[in-house]
Design a protein around this motif. Sequence first.
Motif, PDB file in Angstrom:
ATOM      1  N   TYR A 271      46.440  31.192  -6.582  1.00 53.00           N
ATOM      2  CA  TYR A 271      45.798  29.930  -6.610  1.00 53.00           C
ATOM      3  C   TYR A 271      44.929  29.732  -5.259  1.00 53.00           C
ATOM      4  CZ  TYR A 271      48.523  29.340 -10.911  1.00 53.00           C
ATOM      5  OH  TYR A 271      49.130  29.591 -12.120  1.00 53.00           O
ATOM      6  N   GLU A 272      43.685  29.304  -5.643  1.00 53.07           N
ATOM      7  CA  GLU A 272      42.832  28.951  -4.352  1.00 53.07           C
ATOM      8  C   GLU A 272      42.117  27.720  -4.693  1.00 53.07           C
ATOM      9  OE1 GLU A 272      39.098  31.054  -2.178  1.00 53.07           O
ATOM     10  OE2 GLU A 272      39.448  31.740  -4.306  1.00 53.07           O
ATOM     11  N   ALA A 273      42.161  26.846  -3.590  1.00 53.46           N
ATOM     12  CA  ALA A 273      41.543  25.743  -3.221  1.00 53.46           C
ATOM     13  C   ALA A 273      40.012  25.908  -2.401  1.00 53.46           C
ATOM     14  CB  ALA A 273      42.206  24.638  -2.662  1.00 53.46           C
ATOM     15  N   ARG A 274      38.917  25.420  -2.839  1.00 54.92           N
ATOM     16  CA  ARG A 274      37.673  25.610  -2.151  1.00 54.92           C
ATOM     17  C   ARG A 274      36.966  24.272  -2.129  1.00 54.92           C
ATOM     18  NH1 ARG A 274      34.956  30.779  -5.751  1.00 54.92           N
ATOM     19  NH2 ARG A 274      36.778  32.221  -5.481  1.00 54.92           N
ATOM     20  N   ILE A 275      36.580  24.033  -0.572  1.00 50.46           N
ATOM     21  CA  ILE A 275      35.586  22.669  -0.547  1.00 50.46           C
ATOM     22  C   ILE A 275      34.382  22.737  -1.124  1.00 50.46           C
ATOM     23  CG2 ILE A 275      34.731  21.714   1.234  1.00 50.46           C
ATOM     24  CD1 ILE A 275      36.644  22.135   3.207  1.00 50.46           C
ATOM     25  N   ILE A 276      34.231  21.601  -1.996  1.00 50.52           N
ATOM     26  CA  ILE A 276      32.994  21.637  -2.813  1.00 50.52           C
ATOM     27  C   ILE A 276      31.994  21.011  -1.781  1.00 50.52           C
ATOM     28  CG2 ILE A 276      31.929  20.351  -4.664  1.00 50.52           C
ATOM     29  CD1 ILE A 276      34.888  19.739  -5.585  1.00 50.52           C
ATOM     30  N   GLY A 277      30.625  21.926  -1.980  1.00 53.82           N
ATOM     31  CA  GLY A 277      29.622  21.456  -1.449  1.00 53.82           C
ATOM     32  C   GLY A 277      29.716  21.947   0.113  1.00 53.82           C
ATOM     33  N   THR A 278      28.635  21.439   0.858  1.00 50.21           N
ATOM     34  CA  THR A 278      28.495  21.787   2.110  1.00 50.21           C
ATOM     35  C   THR A 278      29.434  21.096   3.082  1.00 50.21           C
ATOM     36  OG1 THR A 278      26.352  21.976   1.502  1.00 50.21           O
ATOM     37  CG2 THR A 278      27.074  21.948   3.945  1.00 50.21           C
ATOM     38  N   ILE A 279      29.903  21.898   4.101  1.00 51.17           N
ATOM     39  CA  ILE A 279      30.921  21.182   5.334  1.00 51.17           C
ATOM     40  C   ILE A 279      30.151  21.700   6.494  1.00 51.17           C
ATOM     41  CG2 ILE A 279      32.122  23.464   5.284  1.00 51.17           C
ATOM     42  CD1 ILE A 279      34.439  21.571   6.090  1.00 51.17           C
ATOM     43  N   LEU A 280      29.994  20.541   7.540  1.00 53.12           N
ATOM     44  CA  LEU A 280      29.463  20.847   8.758  1.00 53.12           C
ATOM     45  C   LEU A 280      30.215  20.858   9.877  1.00 53.12           C
ATOM     46  CD1 LEU A 280      26.407  17.802   7.862  1.00 53.12           C
ATOM     47  CD2 LEU A 280      26.384  20.523   7.162  1.00 53.12           C
ATOM     48  N   CYS A 281      31.274  21.497   9.770  1.00 57.20           N
ATOM     49  CA  CYS A 281      32.227  21.436  10.783  1.00 57.20           C
ATOM     50  C   CYS A 281      32.451  22.646  11.196  1.00 57.20           C
ATOM     51  CB  CYS A 281      33.597  20.772  10.582  1.00 57.20           C
ATOM     52  SG  CYS A 281      33.659  19.200  10.156  1.00 57.20           S
ATOM     53  N   PRO A 282      32.104  23.171  12.410  1.00 53.27           N
ATOM     54  CA  PRO A 282      32.250  24.602  12.852  1.00 53.27           C
ATOM     55  C   PRO A 282      33.738  24.942  13.158  1.00 53.27           C
ATOM     56  CG  PRO A 282      31.511  23.311  14.883  1.00 53.27           C
ATOM     57  CD  PRO A 282      31.588  22.272  13.603  1.00 53.27           C
ATOM     58  N   GLY A 283      34.108  26.161  12.580  1.00 48.71           N
ATOM     59  CA  GLY A 283      35.358  26.678  12.618  1.00 48.71           C
ATOM     60  C   GLY A 283      36.406  26.059  11.756  1.00 48.71           C
ATOM     61  N   ILE A 284      36.023  25.280  10.657  1.00 46.99           N
ATOM     62  CA  ILE A 284      36.782  24.906   9.885  1.00 46.99           C
ATOM     63  C   ILE A 284      37.070  25.668   8.686  1.00 46.99           C
ATOM     64  CG2 ILE A 284      35.287  23.373   8.508  1.00 46.99           C
ATOM     65  CD1 ILE A 284      37.279  21.247   8.321  1.00 46.99           C
ATOM     66  N   SER A 285      38.593  25.850   8.017  1.00 45.54           N
ATOM     67  CA  SER A 285      38.749  26.609   7.037  1.00 45.54           C
ATOM     68  C   SER A 285      38.121  25.821   5.691  1.00 45.54           C
ATOM     69  CB  SER A 285      40.104  26.973   6.771  1.00 45.54           C
ATOM     70  OG  SER A 285      40.815  25.855   6.734  1.00 45.54           O
ATOM     71  N   THR A 286      37.509  26.536   4.940  1.00 41.42           N
ATOM     72  CA  THR A 286      37.093  25.915   3.780  1.00 41.42           C
ATOM     73  C   THR A 286      37.653  26.139   2.499  1.00 41.42           C
ATOM     74  OG1 THR A 286      35.171  27.803   3.510  1.00 41.42           O
ATOM     75  CG2 THR A 286      34.698  25.908   4.977  1.00 41.42           C
TER      76      THR A 286
END
Length: 641
Positions: free
Chosen positions: A443-458
Amino acid sequence: MLRTTSQLTIYLAILFSFIPILVFSHHIAGADLSMQAVTTTNKNFRITLNIYIEDKNSPIAGANLEEIVVIFRKRDNAKMERFFLRRNQPPAFLIFQNPACADLNKLKIYHSIFYLDVFLDPNTYNDPDGYYIMFDRCCRSQELTNIDDPLNTSLAVMLEFPSVKDVKNSSPIFSELNGEFICKGEPFSANFIATDADGDRLTYSLVDPYKGFASFNTSPYYDETPRANRPGVNWLSGYDKNNSIPGTPPLTINSQTGEINVTATKTGLFVFAILCEEYRNGKRIGATRRDYILKVVDCSSSSLPKPVLNYNNAEIKNLTICTGSMANIETVDNVDWVFQWKKDNINIPNANTNQFTLTDGGKYTVVKSSKTSCVKEAISDPLMVTVTTNNIGVKIKPDNASACDGENNTLALVNSDQVVAWYENNVFLKEDKSITVNKSGQYEARIIGTILCPGISTSDKIDLTLFSKPTISTPQNSYLLCPGDVINLTTNNTASYTYQWYKDNIIIASANSNVYSTNETGNFTVKVKNQSCEIESQIFKVGTQSNCTNSADMLYIPNIFTPNNDGKNDTWEIKNIEKYPDCEVFIFNRWGENMFYSKGYLEQWNGMINGRRAPVDTYVFIIKMDAYNKPDIKGSFILVH
């Protein structure tokens, strides 16, 4: 604010010299009061009055510079003080998100803020029943549709507050209003939420607007007379507080959020009132009212195309930004369109172009209206923005580590409640904050949309293995023992399983195989675990056999006794024990400490230990029958006072 009599007379003369202009050219569209604790020199509260004025033809410069509020005591409605609140900044027009329709329907409302820092002496304002502030001012619009004689019905709002001596409190503050009108037949909602500096619980309800006592036919044009009764407006036939704006449904309010909703079925100008009450520790300590009007108009059946929100030239509905960063969101522009950006359903001041730079979390939308014609406005789908910090990414955690195959296991994110996209073996399942599964898989969870943080796991993956349920034998209806008998309780034996037996829901030490031998009566269960999957058996009921041989020599051992001197079961009596005078009786507590010993059992145990009552507990006994070549008799009983 202290004034001499002559100063007050001159002031009132000047004030009332221009009030008739205000009365006939402007009408009060709404008002509300708030009172906030302050710590300025020699002051402890700031009283604030918000007034909303209909402005059709007269210049805004005609607006008043001061307004009067009066404090009364609840217990007897005694007048305490009168204050002159000062307007310290120019009035501001409300922003209508559809200016062409607003202009066509002559909708023009400005907002004035009046306030004064005051000192309310705790030794004076100490009545446990509390106090209230009244603002009573002429005059309402004669165009109001739902009340009788509106021009001679002044607007009055009240704020209730507790004893200043006993309770430290700031009242709720209603949010600023947007310029709003309602299209007949179209669903309409608006946010009338309030905030409370003390964190008190707030509730909302629709109430009858007050019918004030001020009138433009008399002087002064406000009212400060103590009154035992504050009547509501005279509703016209078919109207009341629950049908102030007719519709399907009529005007309603969410008691928890303050959001109003209506799908109006009749055009007109409608007045309504909202009561916001504050509760602390379950007790009502204060309240404030907002009185306001909304106009229902016929809107064109045609509408503009719905705006689409884009980030970096791509449509976006979810966005995560880091603290301190910003994102530029835009929609397609057109010279004939005007825009109004909203955050959490509240208009953002001066955000009137097709672009907006956001820095905060929340729900963002943009409303698109026509500059040249009164057509239906169009609103975008919401953009959900989450603000996070660096190095906080997506991490999945299951809620049930012992779940078996086929049993529910909820997967959620650690330290986050954001909505993510969930996948099983790389196949999309749904978008949610969590997901419930009942079988093995990746099972996988993925951040929806765009993320503007460098180095963060999406994204994060978890390989979830749910083991099959162990196989457990079904117990027979009952198991019966005669004295001295031992019975084997058995469940299926599988090498990979682990076992733990229980008697009467108490764990049995070292009982860790698929078989448990006992000479005791009671309810037995076994928990069987296959890796992380654990289940519990049905109950093995062990009782006493009624037709044992040599019943005359049988020992009847109670499993409970109550040494409370009531003449019943005050000793642990073993029937037929006198037939075995050379037996040895041992009683131990749960920690293995010897509580009682007797050679033979001529003196029955009375539940005393060294002159003190033994505590309520389960005790273990051993009756040694070595002198009679019989096996030891072991078991337990419960002592209850």
